[in-house]
Motif scaffolding. Structure first.
Motif, PDB file in Angstrom:
ATOM      1  N   CYS A   7       0.836  -0.896   0.172  1.00  0.00           N
ATOM      2  CA  CYS A   7       0.033   0.047  -0.177  1.00  0.00           C
ATOM      3  C   CYS A   7       1.021   1.079   0.675  1.00  0.00           C
ATOM      4  N   LYS A  45      -7.074  -3.276   1.645  1.00  0.00           N
ATOM      5  CA  LYS A  45      -8.910  -2.596   2.217  1.00  0.00           C
ATOM      6  C   LYS A  45      -7.880  -1.903   3.191  1.00  0.00           C
ATOM      7  N   PHE A  46      -7.694  -3.003   4.556  1.00  0.00           N
ATOM      8  CA  PHE A  46      -7.261  -2.413   5.523  1.00  0.00           C
ATOM      9  C   PHE A  46      -6.165  -1.393   5.336  1.00  0.00           C
ATOM     10  N   GLU A  49      -6.511   2.360   3.590  1.00  0.00           N
ATOM     11  CA  GLU A  49      -6.936   3.526   4.176  1.00  0.00           C
ATOM     12  C   GLU A  49      -6.082   3.709   5.033  1.00  0.00           C
ATOM     13  N   ALA A  50      -5.482   2.968   5.963  1.00  0.00           N
ATOM     14  CA  ALA A  50      -4.450   3.622   6.896  1.00  0.00           C
ATOM     15  C   ALA A  50      -3.679   4.249   6.560  1.00  0.00           C
ATOM     16  N   ALA A  52      -3.133   5.439   3.351  1.00  0.00           N
ATOM     17  CA  ALA A  52      -3.907   6.665   3.005  1.00  0.00           C
ATOM     18  C   ALA A  52      -4.525   8.411   3.425  1.00  0.00           C
ATOM     19  N   ALA A  53      -4.406   7.596   4.420  1.00  0.00           N
ATOM     20  CA  ALA A  53      -4.970   8.857   5.570  1.00  0.00           C
ATOM     21  C   ALA A  53      -4.008   9.954   5.371  1.00  0.00           C
ATOM     22  N   GLN A  58      -5.932  10.625   1.045  1.00  0.00           N
ATOM     23  CA  GLN A  58      -7.155  10.984   2.061  1.00  0.00           C
ATOM     24  C   GLN A  58      -8.603  10.156   1.667  1.00  0.00           C
ATOM     25  N   GLY A  59      -8.535   9.857   1.842  1.00  0.00           N
ATOM     26  CA  GLY A  59     -10.885   9.019   1.776  1.00  0.00           C
ATOM     27  C   GLY A  59     -11.266   8.335   0.955  1.00  0.00           C
ATOM     28  N   ARG A  61     -12.352   5.848  -2.154  1.00  0.00           N
ATOM     29  CA  ARG A  61     -12.343   4.566  -2.963  1.00  0.00           C
ATOM     30  C   ARG A  61     -11.921   3.227  -3.489  1.00  0.00           C
ATOM     31  N   LEU A  62     -11.360   2.380  -2.308  1.00  0.00           N
ATOM     32  CA  LEU A  62     -10.458   2.092  -3.198  1.00  0.00           C
ATOM     33  C   LEU A  62     -11.379   0.776  -3.772  1.00  0.00           C
TER      34      LEU A  62
END
Length: 113
Positions: A7, A45-46, A49-50, A52-53, A58-59, A61-62
């Motif tokens: 990621c 996915k998990f 999100e971490a 990309a924050a 940030q925010g 959609r994947l």
């Protein structure tokens, strides 16, 4: 968990594209993940999100597109779909398979603003 490092690499690709194409926000990232890639989509996915924050994504959609494992059977000369390595050819039962697809993980598209 190698998905975290993957990621981070995805975000690196996104940020490089943002620099070269001059966009400031990523709304969605679409990934293609092959069945033989040894990448767990739920873990991606998990981790996404971490990671990309703290980035331009940030925010975002994947979206994940799962692609099948594909192999060429040397015994029956056919392209066949496989779920994992070291399984027999679903057509003839031979184990003489050469993987030709489904190992990849790539950023397919970005939705940007």
């Amino acid at each position: 968990m190698h998905e975290m490092a993957l990621c981070e690499g995805i975000i690196g690709i996104v940020e490089e594209e943002a620099r070269s194409r001059s966009f400031s926000k990523v709304k969605a990232v679409c990934l293609e993940i092959g069945a033989l890639s040894h990448v767990a989509p739920e873990a991606i996915k998990f981790c996404f999100e971490a990671v990309a924050a703290r980035s331009i994504a940030q925010g975002a959609r994947l979206e994940i597109i799962a692609t099948p494992g594909i192999a060429w059977c040397m015994a029956c000369s056919q392209g066949v779909e496989i779920k994992q390595r070291c399984e027999p050819c679903p057509s003839c039962g031979s184990y003489q398979l050469q993987v030709t697809g489904g190992e990849e993980m790539r950023v397919k598209t970005l939705e940007v603003a």
